[in-house]
Scaffold this motif. Structure first.
Motif, PDB file in Angstrom:
ATOM      1  N   VAL A  80     -16.168  45.463-119.717  1.00  0.00           N
ATOM      2  CA  VAL A  80     -17.394  44.748-120.115  1.00  0.00           C
ATOM      3  C   VAL A  80     -18.530  45.312-119.279  1.00  0.00           C
ATOM      4  CG1 VAL A  80     -18.562  42.540-120.286  1.00  0.00           C
ATOM      5  CG2 VAL A  80     -16.097  42.679-120.771  1.00  0.00           C
ATOM      6  N   THR A  81     -19.462  46.020-119.984  1.00  0.00           N
ATOM      7  CA  THR A  81     -20.594  46.636-119.294  1.00  0.00           C
ATOM      8  C   THR A  81     -21.748  45.661-119.280  1.00  0.00           C
ATOM      9  OG1 THR A  81     -19.844  48.789-120.079  1.00  0.00           O
ATOM     10  CG2 THR A  81     -22.112  48.642-119.235  1.00  0.00           C
ATOM     11  N   PRO A  82     -22.398  45.412-118.150  1.00  0.00           N
ATOM     12  CA  PRO A  82     -23.487  44.413-118.087  1.00  0.00           C
ATOM     13  C   PRO A  82     -24.746  44.891-118.812  1.00  0.00           C
ATOM     14  CG  PRO A  82     -23.209  45.536-115.991  1.00  0.00           C
ATOM     15  CD  PRO A  82     -22.111  46.007-116.862  1.00  0.00           C
ATOM     16  N   SER A  83     -25.587  43.920-119.117  1.00  0.00           N
ATOM     17  CA  SER A  83     -26.879  44.217-119.741  1.00  0.00           C
ATOM     18  C   SER A  83     -27.742  44.972-118.754  1.00  0.00           C
ATOM     19  CB  SER A  83     -27.580  42.911-120.152  1.00  0.00           C
ATOM     20  OG  SER A  83     -27.850  42.126-118.996  1.00  0.00           O
ATOM     21  N   PRO A  84     -28.780  45.664-119.251  1.00  0.00           N
ATOM     22  CA  PRO A  84     -29.633  46.400-118.309  1.00  0.00           C
ATOM     23  C   PRO A  84     -30.204  45.509-117.225  1.00  0.00           C
ATOM     24  CG  PRO A  84     -30.035  47.115-120.551  1.00  0.00           C
ATOM     25  CD  PRO A  84     -29.133  45.954-120.676  1.00  0.00           C
ATOM     26  N   ALA A  87     -27.375  44.824-114.807  1.00  0.00           N
ATOM     27  CA  ALA A  87     -27.037  46.024-114.064  1.00  0.00           C
ATOM     28  C   ALA A  87     -28.072  46.290-112.994  1.00  0.00           C
ATOM     29  CB  ALA A  87     -26.927  47.220-115.021  1.00  0.00           C
ATOM     30  N   ALA A  88     -29.380  46.021-113.369  1.00  0.00           N
ATOM     31  CA  ALA A  88     -30.436  46.235-112.380  1.00  0.00           C
ATOM     32  C   ALA A  88     -30.280  45.260-111.221  1.00  0.00           C
ATOM     33  CB  ALA A  88     -31.799  46.080-113.050  1.00  0.00           C
ATOM     34  N   ALA A  89     -29.736  44.074-111.534  1.00  0.00           N
ATOM     35  CA  ALA A  89     -29.538  43.079-110.472  1.00  0.00           C
ATOM     36  C   ALA A  89     -28.285  43.369-109.634  1.00  0.00           C
ATOM     37  CB  ALA A  89     -29.459  41.685-111.091  1.00  0.00           C
ATOM     38  N   GLY A  90     -27.578  44.442-109.942  1.00  0.00           N
ATOM     39  CA  GLY A  90     -26.387  44.816-109.159  1.00  0.00           C
ATOM     40  C   GLY A  90     -25.074  44.298-109.718  1.00  0.00           C
ATOM     41  N   GLN A  91     -25.075  43.824-110.983  1.00  0.00           N
ATOM     42  CA  GLN A  91     -23.831  43.323-111.592  1.00  0.00           C
ATOM     43  C   GLN A  91     -22.939  44.509-111.930  1.00  0.00           C
ATOM     44  OE1 GLN A  91     -22.904  40.082-112.260  1.00  0.00           O
ATOM     45  NE2 GLN A  91     -20.940  40.908-112.927  1.00  0.00           N
ATOM     46  N   PRO A  92     -21.700  44.611-111.387  1.00  0.00           N
ATOM     47  CA  PRO A  92     -20.804  45.715-111.709  1.00  0.00           C
ATOM     48  C   PRO A  92     -20.078  45.475-113.028  1.00  0.00           C
ATOM     49  CG  PRO A  92     -19.755  44.287-110.138  1.00  0.00           C
ATOM     50  CD  PRO A  92     -21.140  43.712-110.369  1.00  0.00           C
TER      51      PRO A  92
END
Length: 577
Positions: A80-84, A87-92
């Motif tokens: 599961v790839t995080p939303s942009p 991802a910008a907030a550091g969610q792996p």
């Protein structure tokens, strides 16, 4: 194979989760792993919807490379790839991998319902995988019930096994008890046999029947009897009188063991009798002392406890039989010994008293065994005025040796009447004995004194050498070579030997019983005799030759049990013409 889903709302999340579950089932992911995958994915998708934005779910098949998976194993990767924004907030990215042993090249996921409520319910509630898990759990419960039933049956089998083991244990304990009993009986039998052998050795070691009668109670009390009374019948065969128990009278009359008590003894080979009037409250076992002709007596015993063990009673009867044999042998031995000694002493001559020559003789029978009857001495005058002194020893013992000794003595006296030197007389005795008793032999030494001759002539046949004491106190052994024993199967001429015999000289003739000891031989004994003879002064020998003979015997025999006859003949020339 790679599949991707964009997820921005609940509907897309539900469809993606359902599609992932179906793909996992199609690829053969095990139900438990599949349930874990869908549960974890559902939780992750719910978290993504909460954070907002557009997320991407990717399912991809491939070969295992992660730790814990087997090399070359086919697996299913879920990412599961995080939303942009996330991802910008550091969610792996979120990742999970499950095995898919039945991977195929490509599969479809089938149609997914469009109803938002159903999709939400699929996302939030149970799905097919959960149902499969529940079914699997039901199967597991069935297996548990099955194993529980098997365990119960096993427990029943264990109980049955314990029962069998308990029965086997009881049988083993009974076998051990039987073995202990057999071992105890064997040990008791060994103890009885050992006692019987040792007691028999003690009883047969003595040739004195009084000693045997004394030893018998010492052997039996207190282990096998509380009291022992040995009653020997008189020589004329008188039977027991009123002072003895009635059972002893019956045992003497019948020759069978008798048991006198208030209750039957049940002892093997023993007759039961009423209790004795002499001891009504005490059982008595009366055992005869059997011989070939008639019992020698009766042994009466009282038990060490209330009664005897039957095996002990059998042993007592056997011991009494052996004691009877020992007593009978001892009585016969004593009877024969008395006859032989009486005959021996009756045949010993009375010494002459020629002028200028004093004679003293001693004869002592053996104190051990029937070793009497073979040793003898004699002294007599010849027609020409000479005096013959002789000491001899016939091989063997007892009556036969005593009779043979008397025949040799008579033959020697007869030959000496015709004259002849000591060597000639011994040669004739040798021929006489060889023809009369080819299997019997003898030794002898003869000395001849003549008042007109200052020398003494002597000859010996297999006999210990004479010992001569000169007037000056010197002592020497006349060890000239003797002839062979009388009676051996050889023709021989026995030589004479001559030695000066001055007044005051003393000649000692003797048998081997005086000087020979088993542990030391004969030579040391001859040396001791020479020392004893040299210890007297000339006046002592002139005054008391009899006392001198006793003075020689005392030191010579003080260390001996005298298991052979002893003869000593002293010939002393007076110190004055």
């Amino acid at each position: 194979m790679t599949r991707t889903w964009q997820i921005s709302d609940v509907t897309e999340a539900a469809r993606a989760r359902i599609a992932a579950a179906r793909l996992a089932a199609a690829y053969g992911v095990p139900p438990v792993e599949r349930a874990r995958l869908t549960a974890s994915l559902g939780a992750q998708l719910r978290s993504c919807l909460t954070k907002g934005g557009t997320w991407r779910l990717t399912l991809e098949t491939g070969t295992a490379s992660r730790a814990g998976a087997r090399a070359g194993e086919e697996v299913l990767h879920a990412v599961v790839t995080p939303s942009p924004e996330a991802a910008a907030a550091g969610q792996p990215p979120w990742r999970v991998t499950v095995p898919c042993p039945e991977a195929v090249a490509d599969v479809g996921v089938g149609a997914v319902a469009d109803d938002p409520a159903e999709l939400a319910q699929a996302l939030l509630g149970a799905d097919e995988d959960t149902t499969l898990v529940l079914e699997r759990l039901a199967e597991q419960e069935g297996l548990v019930d099955f194993h529980r039933e098997e365990l119960q049956q096993t427990n029943q089998g264990v109980v049955a096994l314990h029962a069998e083991l308990d029965a086997a244990g009881r049988a083993q304990r009974e076998a051990f008890a039987a073995e202990r009993k057999a071992r105890t009986e064997a040990e008791n039998a060994r103890r009885r046999l050992t006692f019987l052998a040792d007691a028999s050795a003690v009883l047969t070691a003595s040739l004195d029947h009084h000693e045997i009668v004394r030893r018998l109670p010492e052997l039996l009390v207190p282990e096998y009897a509380a009291s022992v009374d040995v009653w020997l019948f008189d020589q004329d065969g008188d039977r027991p009188g009123p002072a003895h128990a009635a059972a002893a009278v019956v045992a003497a009359r019948t020759g069978r063991p008798q048991y006198a008590a208030a209750h039957p003894g049940g002892l093997p080979g023993v007759d039961d009798q009423p209790p004795s009037a002499l001891a009504p409250d005490r059982p008595l076992l009366c055992i005869p002392l059997p011989t070939r002709q008639a019992p020698l007596g009766v042994v009466t015993l009282s038990p060490p406890g209330e009664r005897w063990d039957p095996d002990d009673a059998v042993m007592l009867v056997e011991l009494t039989r052996r004691a009877s044999i020992a007593i009978d042998h001892a009585q016969r031995y004593q009877h024969n010994r008395d006859i032989a000694e009486t005959l021996q002493r009756a045949l010993l001559t009375e010494l002459p008293a020629p002028p200028g020559l004093t004679l003293a003789a001693r004869y002592l029978p053996a104190t051990h065994g029937l070793n009497i009857g073979g040793d003898w001495y004699d002294a007599f005058r010849q027609p020409d005025g000479g005096v013959i002194a002789v000491v001899g020893d016939v091989t063997g013992h007892g009556l036969r040796a005593a009779v043979m000794m008397s025949q040799l003595r008579t033959a020697l006296r007869a030959y000496a009447v015709d004259g002849g030197s000591p060597g000639q007389l011994l040669t004739r005795l040798h021929t006489f004995l060889h023809h009369l008793q080819p299997d019997l032999f003898a030794t002898a030494v003869i000395a001849r004194f003549h008042p007109d001759d200052p020398t003494m002539t002597w000859a010996a046949a297999g006999h210990p050498p004479p010992v001569l004491r000169t007037p000056d106190g010197g002592v020497r052994t006349l060890d000239a070579k003797p002839g062979a024993m009388l009676g051996i199967p050889l023709r021989q001429e026995i030589a004479d030997h001559t030695v000066p015999m001055a007044p005051g000289s003393t000649l000692a003739l003797y048998t081997d019983g005086l000087v020979e000891r088993r542990a030391r031989g004969i030579d040391p004994g001859i040396a001791r005799l020479a020392d004893a003879l040299g210890s007297f002064g000339p006046a002592e020998l002139d005054a008391d030759l009899e006392g001198s003979a006793d003075g020689i015997l005392r030191p010579m025999l003080s260390d001996s049990e005298r298991d052979d006859d002893v003869c000593l003949l002293l010939c002393h020339l007076s110190g004055t013409d």
